[in-house]
Design an enzyme around this catalytic site. Structure first.
Site, PDB file in Angstrom:
ATOM      1  NE  ARG A   1      -4.229  -1.351   0.306  1.00  0.00           N
ATOM      2  CZ  ARG A   1      -4.555  -2.311  -0.489  1.00  0.00           C
ATOM      3  NH1 ARG A   1      -3.281  -2.045  -1.402  1.00  0.00           N
ATOM      4  NH2 ARG A   1      -5.463  -3.019  -1.357  1.00  0.00           N
TER       5      ARG A   1
ATOM      6  CG  HIS B   1      -3.428  -0.588  -6.773  1.00  0.00           C
ATOM      7  ND1 HIS B   1      -3.906   0.594  -6.105  1.00  0.00           N
ATOM      8  CD2 HIS B   1      -3.194  -1.840  -7.076  1.00  0.00           C
ATOM      9  CE1 HIS B   1      -3.808  -0.742  -4.729  1.00  0.00           C
ATOM     10  NE2 HIS B   1      -3.762  -2.326  -5.575  1.00  0.00           N
TER      11      HIS B   1
HETATM   12  P1  NDP Z   1      -1.932 -11.710   5.085  1.00  0.00           P
HETATM   13  O1  NDP Z   1      -2.963 -10.620   6.032  1.00  0.00           O
HETATM   14  O2  NDP Z   1      -2.375 -13.360   3.895  1.00  0.00           O
HETATM   15  O3  NDP Z   1      -0.431 -11.149   5.110  1.00  0.00           O
HETATM   16  C1  NDP Z   1       0.044  -9.701   6.114  1.00  0.00           C
HETATM   17  C2  NDP Z   1       1.509 -10.763   6.282  1.00  0.00           C
HETATM   18  O4  NDP Z   1       1.398  -8.750   7.354  1.00  0.00           O
HETATM   19  C3  NDP Z   1       1.159 -11.274   7.519  1.00  0.00           C
HETATM   20  O5  NDP Z   1       2.798 -12.004   6.845  1.00  0.00           O
HETATM   21  C4  NDP Z   1       1.678 -10.695   8.642  1.00  0.00           C
HETATM   22  O6  NDP Z   1       2.102 -11.378  10.043  1.00  0.00           O
HETATM   23  C5  NDP Z   1       2.027  -9.712   8.844  1.00  0.00           C
HETATM   24  N1  NDP Z   1       1.789  -8.583   8.897  1.00  0.00           N
HETATM   25  C6  NDP Z   1       0.856  -7.467   9.502  1.00  0.00           C
HETATM   26  N2  NDP Z   1       1.346  -6.930  10.105  1.00  0.00           N
HETATM   27  C7  NDP Z   1       2.705  -7.014  10.136  1.00  0.00           C
HETATM   28  C8  NDP Z   1       3.602  -6.160  11.440  1.00  0.00           C
HETATM   29  N3  NDP Z   1       2.791  -5.282  11.985  1.00  0.00           N
HETATM   30  N4  NDP Z   1       5.398  -6.845  11.732  1.00  0.00           N
HETATM   31  C9  NDP Z   1       5.014  -7.527  10.369  1.00  0.00           C
HETATM   32  N5  NDP Z   1       4.323  -8.232  10.073  1.00  0.00           N
HETATM   33  C10 NDP Z   1       3.112  -7.693   9.881  1.00  0.00           C
HETATM   34  O7  NDP Z   1      -2.172 -10.827   3.387  1.00  0.00           O
HETATM   35  P2  NDP Z   1      -2.228 -11.289   2.032  1.00  0.00           P
HETATM   36  O8  NDP Z   1      -0.920 -11.462   1.832  1.00  0.00           O
HETATM   37  O9  NDP Z   1      -3.143 -11.446   1.297  1.00  0.00           O
HETATM   38  O10 NDP Z   1      -1.554  -9.172   1.799  1.00  0.00           O
HETATM   39  C11 NDP Z   1      -1.152  -8.560   2.084  1.00  0.00           C
HETATM   40  C12 NDP Z   1      -0.920  -7.002   1.447  1.00  0.00           C
HETATM   41  O11 NDP Z   1      -1.154  -7.007   0.163  1.00  0.00           O
HETATM   42  C13 NDP Z   1      -3.026  -6.802   1.370  1.00  0.00           C
HETATM   43  O12 NDP Z   1      -2.844  -6.181   2.675  1.00  0.00           O
HETATM   44  C14 NDP Z   1      -2.203  -5.305   0.026  1.00  0.00           C
HETATM   45  O13 NDP Z   1      -2.592  -4.471   0.872  1.00  0.00           O
HETATM   46  C15 NDP Z   1      -2.052  -5.798  -0.588  1.00  0.00           C
HETATM   47  N6  NDP Z   1      -2.049  -6.731  -1.704  1.00  0.00           N
HETATM   48  C16 NDP Z   1      -1.532  -5.709  -2.744  1.00  0.00           C
HETATM   49  C17 NDP Z   1      -1.836  -6.010  -4.354  1.00  0.00           C
HETATM   50  C18 NDP Z   1      -1.771  -4.888  -5.715  1.00  0.00           C
HETATM   51  O14 NDP Z   1      -2.046  -5.422  -6.200  1.00  0.00           O
HETATM   52  N7  NDP Z   1      -0.605  -4.420  -5.063  1.00  0.00           N
HETATM   53  C19 NDP Z   1      -2.688  -7.026  -4.431  1.00  0.00           C
HETATM   54  C20 NDP Z   1      -3.154  -7.835  -3.362  1.00  0.00           C
HETATM   55  C21 NDP Z   1      -2.570  -7.434  -1.703  1.00  0.00           C
HETATM   56  P3  NDP Z   1       1.726 -12.738  11.016  1.00  0.00           P
HETATM   57  O15 NDP Z   1       1.816 -13.598   9.375  1.00  0.00           O
HETATM   58  O16 NDP Z   1       2.718 -12.792  11.682  1.00  0.00           O
HETATM   59  O17 NDP Z   1       0.425 -12.561  11.255  1.00  0.00           O
HETATM   60  C1  OXD Z   2      -5.512  -6.195  -3.466  1.00  0.00           C
HETATM   61  C2  OXD Z   2      -5.433  -4.889  -3.995  1.00  0.00           C
HETATM   62  O1  OXD Z   2      -6.133  -5.915  -1.850  1.00  0.00           O
HETATM   63  O2  OXD Z   2      -5.129  -4.907  -5.177  1.00  0.00           O
HETATM   64  O3  OXD Z   2      -6.223  -7.067  -3.296  1.00  0.00           O
HETATM   65  O4  OXD Z   2      -4.594  -3.615  -3.989  1.00  0.00           O
END
Ligand code: NDP
Ligand code: OXD
Length: 314
Positions: free
Chosen positions: A229, A277
């Site tokens: 993000r 994006h």
């Molecule tokens: P998940 O919720 O599956 O994974 C999040 C990961 O981040 C977990 O490993 C979590 O740790 C870790 N995390 C969360 N908070 C912290 C912190 N404070 N410190 C360290 N690690 C942390 O999310 P996704 O993998 O499904 O997606 C991740 C992000 O990717 C989405 O939120 C979105 O913003 C972005 N995204 C962007 C897209 C794009 O087109 N650009 C498309 C899809 C997603 P833990 O495992 O310990 O819970």
């Molecule tokens: C998502 C994205 O969060 O597309 O899936 O950004």
């Protein structure tokens, strides 16, 4: 709910509805699907499939049972104080989305690993000069976030032979990945990461995490790939780090303001690759059956999958 059918409202602003209409009606034969602004009576709506909603939008539907996010990131819905706290908020978890993100991340990691920015600069100057690149085993890639997407990326980087480290909130054991957890281990995770990939959710803990203090732990000349993000990145700190050589390049798929304003300096900075994006787009044909399965769970009283934990914010 109408007399006997549940009602799902598609309210995804900026998303063309045609392909979703086909996929949702095929996947949800027992559910009436309506498309904003043709919502009908607000009392009928049981579920909303939401994206880029204006604040307060959901307040008009008094009988909602759950909110489905079109995307994996739900920070915008969580930031809306009018979204009822007790309502399940479900994020998108689709292996196809993770696979598309993985392709994008691999493409950019290989781009930096094989020194493509330097070759491209050489071409612009008509310069023929061979540059050596280490093998992947000697390149350290750091993945911030080892969730549904980060884990897929970390695993495929391992399979390509990279030296991979990963950082998450809670401790993880991932084969072939050197793992770090929590804010105290962030400096150790960053040290040595020549290519840093951000795949964190945007929460109060992670907002602004790509900042000068973070960059200061990276090796000189590291590359940044932010596909999470725009709120993770302190934009002025990125420019400062590029100017002083701490970072050599950045790929940004996400921005504080989207679309990126036409007069934003990132558009014209040769060190920054701007992607609108588009690292991965949610695909209706795979996502609709996932939403349908969750609605079926709700209809039969089973617990819903991938409900956001409002305390952790993801
Ligand atoms: P998940 O919720 O599956 O994974 C999040 C990961 O981040 C977990 O490993 C979590 O740790 C870790 N995390 C969360 N908070 C912290 C912190 N404070 N410190 C360290 N690690 C942390 O999310 P996704 O993998 O499904 O997606 C991740 C992000 O990717 C989405 O939120 C979105 O913003 C972005 N995204 C962007 C897209 C794009 O087109 N650009 C498309 C899809 C997603 P833990 O495992 O310990 O819970
Ligand atoms: C998502 C994205 O969060 O597309 O899936 O950004």
């Amino acid at each position: 709910m109408t007399a006997d059918r549940a009602v799902l409202l598609f309210a995804c602003f900026g998303v063309p509805p045609e392909a979703w209409a086909t996929a949702l009606t095929a996947s949800l034969p027992g559910v009436a699907v309506r498309f904003w602004p043709d919502a009908g009576s607000p009392q009928d709506i049981d579920y909303v499939l939401a994206w880029n909603l204006p604040e307060g939008f959901l307040g008009q539907f008094p009988n909602l049972r759950a909110i489905f996010s079109l995307g994996a990131g739900v920070e915008r819905l969580l930031a809306d104080p009018t979204v009822p706290r007790g309502l399940p908020l479900i994020r998108m978890v689709d292996p196809r989305l993770a696979a598309a993100m993985n392709e994008f991340v691999l493409m950019r990691v290989l781009h930096y690993h094989r020194r493509m920015p330097e070759f491209e600069a050489q071409q612009r100057s008509g310069l023929w000069r061979q540059l050596a690149a280490p093998l992947a085993a000697n390149r350290v890639v750091g993945v911030m976030g080892l969730g549904q997407i980060g884990l897929v990326c970390a695993n495929s980087l391992v399979s390509l032979g990279f030296s991979v480290r990963g950082w998450s909130r809670t401790a993880k054991d991932v084969r072939g990945v050197q793992t770090f957890a929590g804010i105290r281990q962030l400096p150790a995770f960053l040290a040595g990461a020549e290519i840093l990939v951000c795949l964190l959710p945007l929460t109060t803990d992670t907002r602004g995490i790509l900042n000068s203090a973070t960059f200061a732990h990276l090796p000189h000349g590291a590359a940044l790939i932010n596909v999470a993000r725009g709120g993770h990145l302190v934009e002025a700190d990125l420019i400062a780090a590029l100017d002083d050589g701490r970072l050599s390049a950045a790929t940004l798929d996400v921005f504080q303001t989207e679309p990126l304003p036409a007069d934003h300096a990132f558009w014209r900075d040769p060190r920054i690759t701007v992607i609108p994006h588009a690292a991965a787009l949610t695909e209706p044909t795979t996502a609709a059956p996932i939403i349908a399965a969750n609605i079926a769970r709700d209809r039969t009283g089973e617990p819903l999958s991938h409900v956001i934990d409002r305390k952790s914010g993801y």
